[in-house]
Design a protein around this motif. Structure first.
Motif, PDB file in Angstrom:
ATOM      1  N   MET A   1      18.792   0.636  33.115  1.00 21.77           N
ATOM      2  CA  MET A   1      19.047   0.152  31.767  1.00 21.77           C
ATOM      3  C   MET A   1      19.313   1.368  30.879  1.00 21.77           C
ATOM      4  O   MET A   1      18.603   2.343  30.934  1.00 21.77           O
ATOM      5  CB  MET A   1      17.844  -0.624  31.268  1.00 21.77           C
ATOM      6  N   ARG A   2      20.342   1.255  30.064  1.00 19.98           N
ATOM      7  CA  ARG A   2      20.705   2.330  29.138  1.00 19.98           C
ATOM      8  C   ARG A   2      20.499   1.834  27.721  1.00 19.98           C
ATOM      9  O   ARG A   2      20.267   0.651  27.500  1.00 19.98           O
ATOM     10  CB  ARG A   2      22.125   2.754  29.416  1.00 19.98           C
ATOM     11  N   CYS A   3      20.648   2.737  26.766  1.00 22.75           N
ATOM     12  CA  CYS A   3      20.326   2.373  25.391  1.00 22.75           C
ATOM     13  C   CYS A   3      21.237   3.101  24.408  1.00 22.75           C
ATOM     14  O   CYS A   3      21.490   4.298  24.567  1.00 22.75           O
ATOM     15  CB  CYS A   3      18.864   2.756  25.138  1.00 22.75           C
ATOM     16  N   LEU A   4      21.726   2.364  23.417  1.00 28.51           N
ATOM     17  CA  LEU A   4      22.388   2.968  22.267  1.00 28.51           C
ATOM     18  C   LEU A   4      21.319   3.135  21.196  1.00 28.51           C
ATOM     19  O   LEU A   4      20.466   2.253  21.030  1.00 28.51           O
ATOM     20  CB  LEU A   4      23.494   2.065  21.722  1.00 28.51           C
ATOM     21  N   GLU A   5      21.366   4.238  20.468  1.00 30.22           N
ATOM     22  CA  GLU A   5      20.364   4.488  19.440  1.00 30.22           C
ATOM     23  C   GLU A   5      21.034   5.030  18.189  1.00 30.22           C
ATOM     24  O   GLU A   5      21.917   5.878  18.272  1.00 30.22           O
ATOM     25  CB  GLU A   5      19.338   5.494  19.959  1.00 30.22           C
ATOM     26  N   GLU A   6      20.601   4.522  17.061  1.00 32.12           N
ATOM     27  CA  GLU A   6      21.098   4.978  15.757  1.00 32.12           C
ATOM     28  C   GLU A   6      19.893   5.247  14.864  1.00 32.12           C
ATOM     29  O   GLU A   6      19.053   4.361  14.669  1.00 32.12           O
ATOM     30  CB  GLU A   6      21.997   3.910  15.113  1.00 32.12           C
ATOM     31  N   ILE A   7      19.792   6.467  14.357  1.00 30.06           N
ATOM     32  CA  ILE A   7      18.693   6.839  13.467  1.00 30.06           C
ATOM     33  C   ILE A   7      19.245   7.007  12.059  1.00 30.06           C
ATOM     34  O   ILE A   7      20.232   7.711  11.845  1.00 30.06           O
ATOM     35  CB  ILE A   7      18.006   8.132  13.942  1.00 30.06           C
ATOM     36  N   THR A   8      18.589   6.346  11.106  1.00 29.56           N
ATOM     37  CA  THR A   8      18.991   6.409   9.709  1.00 29.56           C
ATOM     38  C   THR A   8      17.796   6.872   8.888  1.00 29.56           C
ATOM     39  O   THR A   8      16.709   6.296   8.985  1.00 29.56           O
ATOM     40  CB  THR A   8      19.447   5.023   9.206  1.00 29.56           C
ATOM     41  N   HIS A   9      17.996   7.901   8.095  1.00 29.89           N
ATOM     42  CA  HIS A   9      16.954   8.390   7.193  1.00 29.89           C
ATOM     43  C   HIS A   9      17.169   7.731   5.833  1.00 29.89           C
ATOM     44  O   HIS A   9      18.263   7.783   5.279  1.00 29.89           O
ATOM     45  CB  HIS A   9      17.012   9.913   7.085  1.00 29.89           C
ATOM     46  N   VAL A  10      16.110   7.115   5.332  1.00 31.75           N
ATOM     47  CA  VAL A  10      16.187   6.367   4.082  1.00 31.75           C
ATOM     48  C   VAL A  10      15.210   6.973   3.079  1.00 31.75           C
ATOM     49  O   VAL A  10      14.049   7.200   3.407  1.00 31.75           O
ATOM     50  CB  VAL A  10      15.862   4.876   4.309  1.00 31.75           C
ATOM     51  N   LYS A  11      15.696   7.218   1.871  1.00 22.94           N
ATOM     52  CA  LYS A  11      14.853   7.757   0.804  1.00 22.94           C
ATOM     53  C   LYS A  11      14.151   6.610   0.091  1.00 22.94           C
ATOM     54  O   LYS A  11      14.449   6.288  -1.062  1.00 22.94           O
ATOM     55  CB  LYS A  11      15.693   8.587  -0.172  1.00 22.94           C
ATOM     56  N   ALA A  12      13.270   5.980   0.822  1.00 23.24           N
ATOM     57  CA  ALA A  12      12.479   4.863   0.299  1.00 23.24           C
ATOM     58  C   ALA A  12      11.248   4.737   1.180  1.00 23.24           C
ATOM     59  O   ALA A  12      11.249   5.186   2.335  1.00 23.24           O
ATOM     60  CB  ALA A  12      13.281   3.565   0.312  1.00 23.24           C
ATOM     61  N   ALA A  13      10.221   4.132   0.653  1.00 18.46           N
ATOM     62  CA  ALA A  13       9.002   3.923   1.424  1.00 18.46           C
ATOM     63  C   ALA A  13       9.290   3.025   2.623  1.00 18.46           C
ATOM     64  O   ALA A  13      10.134   2.126   2.538  1.00 18.46           O
ATOM     65  CB  ALA A  13       7.933   3.287   0.536  1.00 18.46           C
TER      66      ALA A  13
END
Length: 149
Positions: A1-13
């Motif tokens: 099994m493989r995986c796509l990953e997306e990381i998003t940094h958000v300036k909020a709590a």
């Protein structure tokens, strides 16, 4: 099994990102221009075992998706299984919200897929479209949450 990953940094709590995720069905069209609709069709919203139906277009392909919530840790983890024929190739995914330094947070979106290396090459444009869609979702969520929407 493989995986796509997306990381998003958000300036909020983290709770602000979490609030968006648990209200996903109500904000689905606002989240991405290719999202058509989403609604809980079985069980109460945001409970393990509950099912959501969503309609969206990815890479020019209109998809009717069935998501079953399989793990839910408030303000941290939202894991789902994808049903129907799509689930044979894309069995599931998750959203993980973690605090960042400075009071913001990091949203990690993952989608699992069952392509071997040969199929991955054959369907490379489809995977690229899915990656682009995930990046757009992350950017849109960031913009909406940071704007207080």
């Amino acid at each position: 099994m493989r995986c796509l990953e997306e990381i998003t940094h958000v300036k909020a709590a983290p709770r602000e990102v979490w609030r968006f995720l648990v209200n996903m069905a109500d904000q689905y069209q606002q989240w991405h221009p290719d999202h058509e609709s989403a609604a809980w069709i079985s069980g109460p919203p945001n409970h393990v075992g509950s099912v959501m139906k969503a309609v969206e277009t990815v890479g020019g392909h209109r998809e009717e998706l069935i998501f079953e919530l399989v793990d839910f840790e408030p303000e941290h983890l939202y894991r789902y299984r994808i049903g129907r024929s799509v689930g044979m190739v894309l069995p599931g995914g998750s959203f993980v919200v973690d605090p960042d330094e400075g009071g913001g947070c990091r949203l990690t979106a993952r989608i699992q897929y069952r392509f071997g290396r040969v199929a991955e090459t054959l369907f490379s444009s489809r995977l690229a479209a899915l990656r682009a869609h995930m990046a757009e979702e992350g950017g849109n969520l960031k913009r909406l949450v940071e704007a207080g929407t």
